[in-house]
Design an enzyme around this catalytic site. Structure first.
Site, PDB file in Angstrom:
ATOM      1  N   ASP A  74       0.855  -1.181   0.000  1.00  0.00           N
ATOM      2  CA  ASP A  74       0.000   0.000   0.000  1.00  0.00           C
ATOM      3  C   ASP A  74       0.898   1.241   0.000  1.00  0.00           C
ATOM      4  O   ASP A  74       2.113   1.123   0.109  1.00  0.00           O
ATOM      5  CB  ASP A  74      -0.914   0.003   1.237  1.00  0.00           C
ATOM      6  N   ASP A  76       1.629   5.008   1.669  1.00  0.00           N
ATOM      7  CA  ASP A  76       1.365   5.912   2.782  1.00  0.00           C
ATOM      8  C   ASP A  76       1.909   7.300   2.433  1.00  0.00           C
ATOM      9  O   ASP A  76       2.944   7.431   1.796  1.00  0.00           O
ATOM     10  CB  ASP A  76       2.061   5.404   4.051  1.00  0.00           C
ATOM     11  N   ASP A 155       9.575   3.921  13.232  1.00  0.00           N
ATOM     12  CA  ASP A 155      10.201   2.783  13.915  1.00  0.00           C
ATOM     13  C   ASP A 155      11.614   2.475  13.421  1.00  0.00           C
ATOM     14  O   ASP A 155      12.579   2.567  14.175  1.00  0.00           O
ATOM     15  CB  ASP A 155       9.295   1.533  13.873  1.00  0.00           C
TER      16      ASP A 155
HETATM   17  P1  ATP Z   1       3.950  -2.802   5.146  1.00  0.00           P
HETATM   18  O1  ATP Z   1       2.877  -1.833   4.693  1.00  0.00           O
HETATM   19  O2  ATP Z   1       4.709  -3.439   4.063  1.00  0.00           O
HETATM   20  O3  ATP Z   1       3.482  -3.733   6.170  1.00  0.00           O
HETATM   21  P2  ATP Z   1       5.036  -0.428   6.306  1.00  0.00           P
HETATM   22  O4  ATP Z   1       6.427  -0.100   6.746  1.00  0.00           O
HETATM   23  O5  ATP Z   1       4.431   0.438   5.256  1.00  0.00           O
HETATM   24  O6  ATP Z   1       5.061  -1.940   5.896  1.00  0.00           O
HETATM   25  P3  ATP Z   1       2.774   0.324   7.886  1.00  0.00           P
HETATM   26  O7  ATP Z   1       2.195  -0.387   9.035  1.00  0.00           O
HETATM   27  O8  ATP Z   1       1.992   0.490   6.639  1.00  0.00           O
HETATM   28  O9  ATP Z   1       4.146  -0.422   7.587  1.00  0.00           O
HETATM   29  O10 ATP Z   1       3.239   1.734   8.415  1.00  0.00           O
HETATM   30  C1  ATP Z   1       3.671   2.794   7.560  1.00  0.00           C
HETATM   31  C2  ATP Z   1       4.834   3.532   8.182  1.00  0.00           C
HETATM   32  O11 ATP Z   1       4.440   4.095   9.439  1.00  0.00           O
HETATM   33  C3  ATP Z   1       6.034   2.659   8.523  1.00  0.00           C
HETATM   34  O12 ATP Z   1       6.883   2.489   7.429  1.00  0.00           O
HETATM   35  C4  ATP Z   1       6.685   3.433   9.642  1.00  0.00           C
HETATM   36  O13 ATP Z   1       7.418   4.510   9.139  1.00  0.00           O
HETATM   37  C5  ATP Z   1       5.489   3.997  10.392  1.00  0.00           C
HETATM   38  N1  ATP Z   1       5.064   3.093  11.471  1.00  0.00           N
HETATM   39  C6  ATP Z   1       4.148   2.117  11.397  1.00  0.00           C
HETATM   40  N2  ATP Z   1       3.986   1.513  12.575  1.00  0.00           N
HETATM   41  C7  ATP Z   1       4.829   2.111  13.432  1.00  0.00           C
HETATM   42  C8  ATP Z   1       5.116   1.947  14.810  1.00  0.00           C
HETATM   43  N3  ATP Z   1       4.510   1.007  15.528  1.00  0.00           N
HETATM   44  N4  ATP Z   1       6.029   2.778  15.373  1.00  0.00           N
HETATM   45  C9  ATP Z   1       6.623   3.734  14.638  1.00  0.00           C
HETATM   46  N5  ATP Z   1       6.407   3.924  13.347  1.00  0.00           N
HETATM   47  C10 ATP Z   1       5.515   3.141  12.725  1.00  0.00           C
HETATM   48 MG    MG Z   2       2.455   0.422   4.516  1.00  0.00          MG
END
Ligand code: ATP
Ligand code: MG
Length: 454
Positions: A74, A76, A155
């Site tokens: 996805d 963001d 994170d």
């Molecule tokens: P994926 O979508 O592939 O699972 P992602 O890294 O995009 O991985 P998301 O859960 O969509 O994960 O979160 C988007 C972004 O928000 C992350 O890349 C990170 O920068 C931030 N993020 C998400 N969860 C946390 C958290 N628990 N603590 C700090 N930052 C976070």
């Molecule tokens: Mg994501």
């Protein structure tokens, strides 16, 4: 002199600041991320926010994944606009979340998640926007900040890369490109504090390591075993979502091995963990095989369901519960039912399994003894059962882990392909088989329980 002075300054992260190896702003000519690979809806959201006078970037997992040549799940967006301002910019936008307020901008089936830049939580102001528990867990995370602050509260360094679709620049304030190049999952800041703020980050570390084939950088890995139990404080619904991302994203088997390595499996599946301790060969074989099948199906674009995976993960934990109930004098069939019920209720305290999955899960379990009863028209009725295929796959899974079923899986494999005449013959032969007769009469008194010790 200046260097010495700098060294004496308190370091907010508690470990040596690493020297930058790449500039904080990387122009398009120096990276391989192309705008064409970003969802046009995400580009549209960023451009409209920029036209409205806000800063806006594509950020997080999609930037990381595109740099590594994965297809992002996805997209963001991070922006200086507040959630209310974002909502006012788009007609198709919805405010969501309390702990972490966000805006979802809808384009048909695609949702672009837009988050406002956040600041960190140096001290607990205990107000409406920021709240922490006694253990340091963030209960609310809605303190807005600058782009640079937003990067620091993310994170992992590899998740803190911001792509400006208009200029093609990547903004890298946490040295994420360095870690992408060296294949490291590294927390930003002090690992203990960051895990205490949000223990789910431990699960995320493992998930990204497995998915991207990265190592968890040693300082980020070291505190995990010690802090794994903090997961008990996390709402069970959030953990269910995380479990699906961990085990049903195509790298389940590898992820499971890492969860075990870091003691993160027990807080998610305490009963299964006990079964692993009590009966490691069988339980690990079953779980590994279930995850391997799931990974394969995902690789082939075939459907997978949490009902089947949870049925498999919890199956080895059933027999001890059944035995305990039988020891209290409860007859076998109600003991089976009650054990299943209690096990699921207990599991839901750790990762809430929604009803739409527990119902088919129970059916898969309940059909296991019924697969043994094949006399008369029973086998044909079983074939008609909407859950037959799942129950049959589950039987094969049990056999692959070493459960002895007297060739039941093979029988059903042949039966499905057989002609009508052949089927009648197979059922007749069953009645003639002395061992089958003996088993049937024995089962009348005491139905067979799932075998923990095949
Ligand atoms: P994926 O979508 O592939 O699972 P992602 O890294 O995009 O991985 P998301 O859960 O969509 O994960 O979160 C988007 C972004 O928000 C992350 O890349 C990170 O920068 C931030 N993020 C998400 N969860 C946390 C958290 N628990 N603590 C700090 N930052 C976070
Ligand atoms: Mg994501």
């Amino acid at each position: 002199m200046i260097r010495k002075l700098l060294q004496k300054l308190p370091n907010p992260f508690g470990h040596p600041v690493r020297h930058r190896t790449t500039p904080a702003v990387i122009p398009a000519s120096q990276h391989n991320l192309r705008r064409e690979r970003i969802s046009r809806h995400a580009v549209n959201v960023v451009e409209r926010l920029q036209q409205a006078g806000y800063q806006a970037f594509v950020v997080g997992g999609c930037v990381r994944d595109l740099l590594l040549d994965f297809d992002p799940k996805d997209f963001d967006v991070a922006t200086s606009a507040t959630p209310e301002q974002v909502r006012a910019t788009f007609r198709n936008a919805r405010l969501i979340g309390r702990r972490f307020k966000l805006v979802h901008v809808h384009f048909g089936r695609e949702i672009i998640e837009v988050a406002t830049f956040r600041a960190g939580h140096d001290e607990d102001n205990g107000d409406e926007q920021s709240r922490q528990s006694d253990s340091g867990r963030l209960l609310r995370d809605n303190v807005y900040g600058t782009l640079e602050q937003d990067a620091q509260r993310r994170d992992f360094t590899i998740n803190a890369l911001y792509y400006n679709v208009s200029t093609g620049h990547i903004h890298d304030f946490a040295n994420g490109l360095h870690d992408i190049r060296n294949r490291q999952v590294r927390l930003i800041g002090n690992p203990v504090q960051r895990y205490q703020e949000d223990p789910v980050r431990m699960l995320r570390a493992v998930r990204f390591a497995a998915k991207l084939n990265f190592d968890i950088e040693p300082h980020s890995a070291a505190p995990i075993i010690e802090l794994a139990d903090l997961l008990h404080d996390i709402p069970a619904a959030r953990l269910f979502d995380e479990v699906l991302k961990l085990l049903m994203s195509g790298q389940g088997e590898k992820t499971f091995a890492l969860l075990l390595k870091y003691d993160l499996f027990a807080p998610l599946f305490p009963d299964t963990d006990e079964a692993i301790q009590a009966n490691p060969d069988y339980t690990l074989k079953l779980v590994h095989q279930a995850l391997r099948n799931t990974d394969q199906r995902i690789a082939q674009d075939r459907p997978v369901t949490p009902a089947f995976l949870y049925a498999a993960l919890l199956w080895p934990a059933l027999p001890p519960r059944i035995k305990a109930l039988e020891a209290r004098g409860i007859p076998s069939i109600p003991a089976h039912q009650q054990a299943a019920q209690e096990l699921l209720a207990e599991q839901c305290r750790h990762t809430t399994v929604p009803k739409r999955f527990t119902i088919p899960l129970r059916e898969i379990w309940d059909l296991q003894p019924r697969l043994e009863r094949r006399s008369g028209r029973r086998a044909d009725q079983m074939l008609e059962h909407p859950r037959f295929r799942a129950a049959y796959d589950f039987l094969l899974l049990r056999e692959s882990a070493g459960e002895q079923t007297d060739g039941l899986g093979d029988w059903w494999t042949r039966y499905q392909d057989a002609s009508e005449d052949k089927r009648r013959q197979m059922v007749r032969e069953l009645a003639d088989k002395p061992t089958a007769k003996r088993q049937r009469s024995r089962r009348k008194r005491k139905p067979r329980s799932p075998q923990a010790n095949p």
